[in-house]
Design an enzyme around this catalytic site. Structure first.
Site, PDB file in Angstrom:
ATOM      1  N   HIS A 200     -14.544 -25.501  61.214  1.00  0.00           N
ATOM      2  CA  HIS A 200     -14.414 -24.173  60.607  1.00  0.00           C
ATOM      3  C   HIS A 200     -15.650 -23.296  60.837  1.00  0.00           C
ATOM      4  O   HIS A 200     -16.530 -23.237  59.965  1.00  0.00           O
ATOM      5  CB  HIS A 200     -14.228 -24.323  59.094  1.00  0.00           C
TER       6      HIS A 200
ATOM      7  N   CYS B 179      -8.327 -25.044  62.542  1.00  0.00           N
ATOM      8  CA  CYS B 179      -7.753 -26.097  61.698  1.00  0.00           C
ATOM      9  C   CYS B 179      -6.223 -26.028  61.720  1.00  0.00           C
ATOM     10  O   CYS B 179      -5.614 -26.257  62.747  1.00  0.00           O
ATOM     11  CB  CYS B 179      -8.348 -25.999  60.303  1.00  0.00           C
TER      12      CYS B 179
ATOM     13  N   GLU C 125     -15.827 -20.210  60.492  1.00  0.00           N
ATOM     14  CA  GLU C 125     -15.838 -19.141  59.479  1.00  0.00           C
ATOM     15  C   GLU C 125     -16.501 -19.590  58.184  1.00  0.00           C
ATOM     16  O   GLU C 125     -16.789 -18.770  57.315  1.00  0.00           O
ATOM     17  CB  GLU C 125     -14.410 -18.629  59.227  1.00  0.00           C
TER      18      GLU C 125
END
Lengths: 227, 84
Positions: free
Chosen positions: A194, A86, A196
């Site tokens: 994302h 990002c 994560e």
């Protein structure tokens, strides 16, 4: 394997990144402040999402001159894995470590939801745990995720298999639905979604975990003789 | 001392969604004759007298930080500032 999670003023996905590596993968991770002058003790560098320096001027533009970025460049030149997610991706393009730039989403909306991604290249140190062409579900959360590059750069990316992830739908205007690209050498990956935030069923899915597992797997294979 | 006025705009080839949104609004307001809107940034720099050539300096600043020349063009004007 020991990861550095770089913390810029305005980073807000640093905790998620740390959690993914430390708690879900069981590897070492440390937060590293943006003015750090030494990353030599880390095996992998993670640039988290957020709004570094408030995204003033342009997203990622000011962060490229943070003290730690010289060290990130050194790590990239040394062949260490560098992953920017990002805002981290935006910083990598502004720093010239990846080509192109991220523009405002074509509909001007900040978009926050889970989207389908296609793994376009699983022959990278970030994607070897995925199947070629695999479709995965990863959350996005961005207002400026519209990847832009000129024709010549796009041709180059395509020819070198540097396009790693594409979106299933065109919702932000990215050139040819590009969601993530890698550098020519293959050790610097930038992506808007994302992974994560997709490391456990508890939080809605774990399709992102394989990305982190891939990094560790490749690193173990390369360092097994030194173990 | 000099005042430098810098205008950073998206290159013509790059879609400007903010400009398009504003144009759409102007059209809805009845100003159909507006054919295009592009939105950019305006920056003012005050630069002290020194050894460096101001044009060279401003170009360097624009290339390194103030504009991303992959997507943006810039132009600038330099004004002499008379100190009080």
């Amino acid at each position: 394997m020991k990861f550095a999670v770089i913390v810029f003023p305005g980073s807000n996905c640093d905790l998620d990144m740390y959690h993914a590596v430390k708690d879900e993968l069981g590897e070492e991770a440390e937060y590293v402040w943006h003015d750090s002058k030494d990353l030599s003790s880390y095996d992998g560098i993670l640039l988290p999402g957020g709004f570094s320096y408030g995204d003033y001027l342009r997203c990622g533009a000011i962060a490229q001159f943070s003290g730690v970025m010289d060290e990130v460049r050194k790590a990239a030149e040394a062949g260490k894995p560098v992953l920017g997610i990002c805002n981290g991706f935006q910083i990598l393009t502004e720093a010239g470590l990846l080509p192109g730039v991220l523009l405002r989403n074509k509909n001007l909306k900040f978009m926050c939801r889970t989207v389908g991604l296609k793994v376009e290249n699983n022959h990278t140190l970030f994607t070897n745990e995925y199947e070629q062409g695999q479709e995965i579900q990863i959350p996005i959360a961005h207002g400026e995720g519209n990847y832009y590059c000129d024709d010549e750069t796009y041709k180059h990316l395509k020819e070198n298999n540097q396009i790693v992830f594409t979106y299933g739908d065109d919702f932000n205007g990215s050139r040819n639905n590009i969601a993530g690209i890698i550098n020519e050498r293959g050790n610097v990956l930038g992506m808007m979604p994302h992974p994560e935030r997709a490391v456990s069923e508890l939080i809605g899915g774990k399709d992102g975990l394989a990305l982190f597992r891939s990094i560790v797997k490749q690193w173990r294979e390369a360092h097994v003789s030194h173990a | 001392m000099k005042k430098v006025k810098i205008y950073v705009t998206l290159r013509e080839s790059v879609l400007d969604p903010q400009g398009s949104a504003v144009m759409g609004s102007l059209h809805k307001m009845g100003y159909g004759e507006v054919e295009d809107v592009r939105i950019g940034k305006y920056l003012e720099l005050v630069i002290g007298d020194g050894e460096r050539d101001v044009d060279a300096l401003v170009n360097e600043l624009c290339h390194r930080l103030l504009a991303n020349t992959v997507i943006e063009d810039y132009r600038y004007e330099i004004e002499e500032v008379v100190s009080q």
